[in-house]
Design a protein around this motif. Structure first.
Motif, PDB file in Angstrom:
ATOM      1  N   ASN B 233     -72.983   3.887 -42.219  1.00 52.55           N
ATOM      2  CA  ASN B 233     -72.282   4.992 -41.575  1.00 52.55           C
ATOM      3  C   ASN B 233     -71.198   5.621 -42.459  1.00 52.55           C
ATOM      4  O   ASN B 233     -71.055   6.822 -42.508  1.00 52.55           O
ATOM      5  CB  ASN B 233     -71.683   4.530 -40.239  1.00 52.55           C
ATOM      6  CG  ASN B 233     -70.527   3.568 -40.430  1.00 52.55           C
ATOM      7  OD1 ASN B 233     -70.724   2.410 -40.794  1.00 52.55           O
ATOM      8  ND2 ASN B 233     -69.316   4.037 -40.203  1.00 52.55           N
ATOM      9  N   SER B 237     -70.372  10.236 -43.579  1.00 48.02           N
ATOM     10  CA  SER B 237     -69.329  11.118 -43.038  1.00 48.02           C
ATOM     11  C   SER B 237     -68.627  11.948 -44.118  1.00 48.02           C
ATOM     12  O   SER B 237     -68.372  13.135 -43.868  1.00 48.02           O
ATOM     13  CB  SER B 237     -68.336  10.340 -42.163  1.00 48.02           C
ATOM     14  OG  SER B 237     -68.368   8.982 -42.381  1.00 48.02           O
ATOM     15  N   LYS B 240     -70.870  14.894 -44.904  1.00 50.80           N
ATOM     16  CA  LYS B 240     -70.891  15.862 -43.818  1.00 50.80           C
ATOM     17  C   LYS B 240     -69.649  16.745 -43.907  1.00 50.80           C
ATOM     18  O   LYS B 240     -69.717  17.955 -43.748  1.00 50.80           O
ATOM     19  CB  LYS B 240     -70.913  15.089 -42.494  1.00 50.80           C
ATOM     20  CG  LYS B 240     -71.489  15.856 -41.342  1.00 50.80           C
ATOM     21  CD  LYS B 240     -71.524  14.977 -40.111  1.00 50.80           C
ATOM     22  CE  LYS B 240     -71.371  15.805 -38.866  1.00 50.80           C
ATOM     23  NZ  LYS B 240     -71.227  14.931 -37.676  1.00 50.80           N
ATOM     24  N   LYS B 241     -68.512  16.101 -44.199  1.00 50.63           N
ATOM     25  CA  LYS B 241     -67.256  16.840 -44.329  1.00 50.63           C
ATOM     26  C   LYS B 241     -67.335  17.854 -45.477  1.00 50.63           C
ATOM     27  O   LYS B 241     -66.762  18.925 -45.411  1.00 50.63           O
ATOM     28  CB  LYS B 241     -66.113  15.860 -44.565  1.00 50.63           C
ATOM     29  CG  LYS B 241     -65.117  15.841 -43.409  1.00 50.63           C
ATOM     30  CD  LYS B 241     -63.959  14.901 -43.698  1.00 50.63           C
ATOM     31  CE  LYS B 241     -64.049  13.613 -42.897  1.00 50.63           C
ATOM     32  NZ  LYS B 241     -63.152  12.576 -43.385  1.00 50.63           N
ATOM     33  N   ASP B 247     -76.576  14.399 -41.329  1.00 51.95           N
ATOM     34  CA  ASP B 247     -75.898  13.844 -40.150  1.00 51.95           C
ATOM     35  C   ASP B 247     -76.470  12.458 -39.881  1.00 51.95           C
ATOM     36  O   ASP B 247     -77.495  12.081 -40.448  1.00 51.95           O
ATOM     37  CB  ASP B 247     -76.107  14.747 -38.932  1.00 51.95           C
ATOM     38  CG  ASP B 247     -74.943  14.618 -37.938  1.00 51.95           C
ATOM     39  OD1 ASP B 247     -74.149  13.651 -38.086  1.00 51.95           O
ATOM     40  OD2 ASP B 247     -74.832  15.459 -37.044  1.00 51.95           O
ATOM     41  N   TRP B 250     -75.990   7.340 -34.124  1.00 52.91           N
ATOM     42  CA  TRP B 250     -75.573   5.947 -33.889  1.00 52.91           C
ATOM     43  C   TRP B 250     -76.634   5.196 -33.087  1.00 52.91           C
ATOM     44  O   TRP B 250     -76.610   3.975 -33.025  1.00 52.91           O
ATOM     45  CB  TRP B 250     -74.254   5.911 -33.110  1.00 52.91           C
ATOM     46  CG  TRP B 250     -73.095   6.419 -33.890  1.00 52.91           C
ATOM     47  CD1 TRP B 250     -72.546   7.662 -33.832  1.00 52.91           C
ATOM     48  CD2 TRP B 250     -72.336   5.699 -34.877  1.00 52.91           C
ATOM     49  NE1 TRP B 250     -71.497   7.755 -34.704  1.00 52.91           N
ATOM     50  CE2 TRP B 250     -71.335   6.574 -35.357  1.00 52.91           C
ATOM     51  CE3 TRP B 250     -72.399   4.404 -35.390  1.00 52.91           C
ATOM     52  CZ2 TRP B 250     -70.416   6.189 -36.326  1.00 52.91           C
ATOM     53  CZ3 TRP B 250     -71.484   4.024 -36.348  1.00 52.91           C
ATOM     54  CH2 TRP B 250     -70.502   4.910 -36.819  1.00 52.91           C
ATOM     55  N   PRO B 293     -64.021   4.089 -43.605  1.00 50.51           N
ATOM     56  CA  PRO B 293     -64.157   3.924 -42.148  1.00 50.51           C
ATOM     57  C   PRO B 293     -64.923   2.676 -41.716  1.00 50.51           C
ATOM     58  O   PRO B 293     -65.849   2.752 -40.935  1.00 50.51           O
ATOM     59  CB  PRO B 293     -64.878   5.208 -41.729  1.00 50.51           C
ATOM     60  CG  PRO B 293     -65.692   5.575 -42.926  1.00 50.51           C
ATOM     61  CD  PRO B 293     -64.927   5.119 -44.130  1.00 50.51           C
ATOM     62  N   GLU B 308     -59.642  10.935 -31.997  1.00 55.11           N
ATOM     63  CA  GLU B 308     -60.820  11.663 -32.525  1.00 55.11           C
ATOM     64  C   GLU B 308     -61.407  10.907 -33.713  1.00 55.11           C
ATOM     65  O   GLU B 308     -62.613  10.888 -33.927  1.00 55.11           O
ATOM     66  CB  GLU B 308     -60.452  13.079 -33.002  1.00 55.11           C
ATOM     67  CG  GLU B 308     -59.960  14.031 -31.950  1.00 55.11           C
ATOM     68  CD  GLU B 308     -58.482  13.833 -31.644  1.00 55.11           C
ATOM     69  OE1 GLU B 308     -57.724  13.527 -32.596  1.00 55.11           O
ATOM     70  OE2 GLU B 308     -58.093  13.945 -30.473  1.00 55.11           O
ATOM     71  N   PHE B 309     -60.517  10.295 -34.478  1.00 52.60           N
ATOM     72  CA  PHE B 309     -60.982   9.554 -35.634  1.00 52.60           C
ATOM     73  C   PHE B 309     -61.655   8.248 -35.214  1.00 52.60           C
ATOM     74  O   PHE B 309     -62.712   7.878 -35.727  1.00 52.60           O
ATOM     75  CB  PHE B 309     -59.801   9.263 -36.577  1.00 52.60           C
ATOM     76  CG  PHE B 309     -60.184   8.412 -37.756  1.00 52.60           C
ATOM     77  CD1 PHE B 309     -61.004   8.921 -38.746  1.00 52.60           C
ATOM     78  CD2 PHE B 309     -59.742   7.099 -37.855  1.00 52.60           C
ATOM     79  CE1 PHE B 309     -61.374   8.139 -39.823  1.00 52.60           C
ATOM     80  CE2 PHE B 309     -60.114   6.315 -38.932  1.00 52.60           C
ATOM     81  CZ  PHE B 309     -60.928   6.827 -39.919  1.00 52.60           C
ATOM     82  N   THR B 312     -65.302   8.194 -34.619  1.00 54.35           N
ATOM     83  CA  THR B 312     -66.272   8.193 -35.718  1.00 54.35           C
ATOM     84  C   THR B 312     -66.477   6.790 -36.295  1.00 54.35           C
ATOM     85  O   THR B 312     -67.171   6.619 -37.292  1.00 54.35           O
ATOM     86  CB  THR B 312     -65.815   9.109 -36.862  1.00 54.35           C
ATOM     87  OG1 THR B 312     -64.625   8.539 -37.445  1.00 54.35           O
ATOM     88  CG2 THR B 312     -65.521  10.511 -36.382  1.00 54.35           C
ATOM     89  N   ASN B 319     -69.829   4.411 -29.501  1.00 51.77           N
ATOM     90  CA  ASN B 319     -70.782   4.126 -30.574  1.00 51.77           C
ATOM     91  C   ASN B 319     -71.325   2.704 -30.470  1.00 51.77           C
ATOM     92  O   ASN B 319     -72.508   2.460 -30.678  1.00 51.77           O
ATOM     93  CB  ASN B 319     -70.121   4.321 -31.939  1.00 51.77           C
ATOM     94  CG  ASN B 319     -69.683   5.759 -32.145  1.00 51.77           C
ATOM     95  OD1 ASN B 319     -70.222   6.656 -31.515  1.00 51.77           O
ATOM     96  ND2 ASN B 319     -68.720   5.956 -33.014  1.00 51.77           N
TER      97      ASN B 319
END
Lengths: 279, 348
Positions: B233, B237, B240-241, B247, B250, B293, B308-309, B312, B319
């Motif tokens: 995972n 990310s 994607k950023k 993408d 999960w 992460p 919000e973080f 992810t 998830n």
């Protein structure tokens, strides 16, 4: 051979280095194939003989090495022949050009092939521009073979060239003056004399192929792995070091057998005598 | 203690830790511990957030080595020449190393004196360092706006055409195959190996390449070499950023744990445990997770992060709910047999 004690003394430092840092560890690794936790065992060797995957991979390694060496000689010999006829200065430039990729790491050269052969690589983009759908070259035996040839070709060219430059050009001229056509002079005089270099190049190439690891790992698919990759799987994934040692032993024996076979085939042939392997 | 919020408690606890470690610094001045990890950018972050402050607080120097390797651990312990004082280990590696007796037991009275670490994070001879997920990632520009939503879609070459990649290992892949065959999340273990291989047979010819490491699956996806691949995972990310058309989903991911353990016969086991204790600092851990992460179970860490973080992260509730816990124990017991079958299946 006259000054035997002195000669041996001169050999000593190199022999010690090789013995302590190379031969001893290798013997240690090889002994793993017959010594387990409970002493002597034939388990790993039995496992090797009974394992279809190792036989398949051994056979594949052999064929891959053979085809790559043959292609290298077929491509390398004419190139060397062409270079042998040039002026010294021009030849030096060409030798430099041949050495240039040789000085770049195998890893980098292998990665470059990913860019060329990939699905969005140079070849497939060109095909797409003409309306063809992409072909899968990367991650096949073909990709591995192409890269191996590219990596090993300089060795073959230079070995061929070295033996060709040793040939007395007067011999070819003599043949011509005695009425031989250019083809006859080449086939009857030049070719036999330069064969030793081509054969040496081919054999060196073959033996190097047997140990290739990075290239099949990066460019090959699941069916392209060679014996070194299988050994790596046994060491890192299966932790089966006895089996890995048995495979390594098999690889070593095959390599030595190839050398012995080469010696046998070239026995008594004068054109190989300069190598010291034909006697 | 009961009246304190968890957050203030943890801040208080970590400063106590620092004070305690500081007192030892005089005695430990000449000690250098060797900590083995995954290297790369991860090692830089660990150095900045944990190792350098630890050396400052205790005088114990830290030398980082890489990569994580179970064969190397085996060789060290068996030869008696143990270079590492602490090493990262994957879940199933811990199970194998523990069974083989290659690890020292952890003294939880020393590294977790207030008993705040959740049980899930504690093994007899290893502590959870991080959690990560193996999920599937895909190119968002290859399926005409459709997005694959499950492993069944991953197997569906008709609606989601194009080459795929999976890791060159049976671990995780057998589970994904079972999910694709319709086995529910909680019925994966014990794995029905025959059923999993039968399902993998269907996809075999659509997988030109089996990835070997994290960098490779990223490259395969970004270069467009494959349209879908299993992946870690944390690697996707950042892409994607950056605006890359990739993408992850999960759904059906494998939640995996990675650990820290002390090799049997390590030269500085006590100092290694002090460093372990230092790694449990919630503030530094929160900073760490912001960059990498892969959260551990350090109590009080999640509260320091933006919601919000947290969403992810692999351990975020929404998830975690759609994933399964990768069963290291099953794999430790069955890996030898399954790996052999995997090699035969894959290489011939």
């Amino acid at each position: 051979m006259k000054n035997r004690p002195t000669t041996l003394l001169l050999l000593l430092p190199a022999a010690l280095l090789v013995g302590l840092l190379f031969v001893l560890p290798i013997l240690g690794v090889l002994s793993l194939s017959v010594y387990g936790d409970s002493g002597f065992t034939l388990g790993p060797i039995r496992e090797l003989v009974g394992s279809r995957v190792s036989l398949v991979v051994l056979e594949r390694t052999f064929w891959q090495a053979l085809t790559v060496s043959v292609i290298c000689v077929v491509l390398g010999y004419p190139a060397a022949f062409f270079m042998s006829g040039l002026s010294t200065k021009l030849r030096a430039y060409l030798v430099y050009l041949i050495l240039l990729p040789f000085w770049i790491s195998i890893l980098v050269r292998t990665y470059t092939w990913i860019i060329i052969l990939g699905r969005e690589g140079i070849i497939n983009r060109t095909l797409a521009a003409f309306g063809f759908s992409p072909v899968q070259i990367l991650y096949t035996d073909l990709a591995v073979r192409i890269a191996m040839v590219q990596i090993l070709l300089p060795i073959v060219v230079l070995t061929c060239l070295a033996s060709m430059l040793d040939i007395d050009k007067g011999l070819v001229k003599t043949a011509r003056s005695l009425g031989a056509t250019p083809t006859q002079a080449f086939v009857k005089v030049f070719l036999p004399l330069s064969l030793s270099g081509a054969a040496t190049g081919g054999i060196i190439c073959f033996i190097l192929c047997l140990g290739f690891y990075v290239t099949p790992a990066l460019l090959g698919g699941r069916r392209s792995i060679l014996i070194s990759n299988l050994i790596d799987i046994q060491v890192h994934q299966s932790l089966n070091w006895g089996f890995a040692a048995a495979l390594a032993t098999a690889l070593l024996i095959i390599t030595l057998a190839c050398l012995a076979l080469f010696r046998l085939l070239t026995r008594g042939r004068t054109e190989f005598s300069s190598l010291g392997v034909g006697r | 203690m009961v009246n304190l919020t968890r957050r203030t408690f943890n801040v208080g606890a970590s400063s106590l830790v620092l004070a305690g470690l500081g007192a030892r610094s005089a005695a430990a001045q000449d000690v250098t511990i060797v900590v083995n990890g995954s290297g790369g950018s991860l090692a830089e972050v660990i150095k900045k957030l944990f190792e350098d402050p630890f050396t400052k607080a205790t005088g114990i120097k830290v030398r980082a080595t890489a990569p994580v390797s179970l064969p190397k651990l085996k060789a060290m312990v068996e030869s008696g020449n143990v270079e590492w004082d602490l090493t990262e280990l994957n879940g199933d590696d811990v199970a194998r190393a523990s069974e083989a007796g290659w690890l020292e037991p952890i003294d939880y009275a020393l590294i977790d004196p207030n008993n705040v670490l959740p049980e899930m994070a504690k093994l007899r001879d290893a502590v959870v360092r991080a959690s990560y997920s193996t999920v599937f990632g895909y190119r968002t520009d290859r399926f005409g706006g459709k997005a694959p939503k499950s492993w069944a879609d991953f197997w569906d070459v008709k609606n989601f055409p194009g080459p795929r990649s999976l890791e060159n290992s049976p671990k995780g892949n057998l589970e994904f195959a079972l999910l694709a065959a319709g086995v529910p999340l909680d019925k994966i273990y014990p794995i029905d190996v025959d059923k999993a291989f039968a399902k993998l047979d269907e996809l075999k010819d659509h997988i030109p390449v089996w990835w070997e490491n994290g960098a490779q699956h990223v490259q395969l996806l970004v270069d467009g070499e494959v349209n879908m691949t299993s992946c870690w995972n944390g690697r996707i990310s950042p892409l994607k950023k950056e605006g890359k058309p990739v993408d992850i989903s999960w759904n059906g991911g494998a939640l995996m744990l990675s650990y820290l353990g002390i090799p049997k016969g390590a030269k500085h086991p006590t100092e290694a445990q002090l460093f372990l204790k230092y790694r449990m600092d919630p503030k530094a851990s929160a900073e760490f997770v912001k960059i990498i992460p892969y959260p551990g179970f350090v109590p009080g860490m999640m509260e320091l992060l933006e919601p919000e973080f947290v969403a992810t992260l692999p351990t975020a509730p929404q998830n975690a709910a759609v994933q399964f816990r990768f069963d290291s124990g099953w794999w430790a017991q069955n890996l030898d047999k399954v790996q052999k079958r995997w090699n035969d299946w894959l290489l011939i």
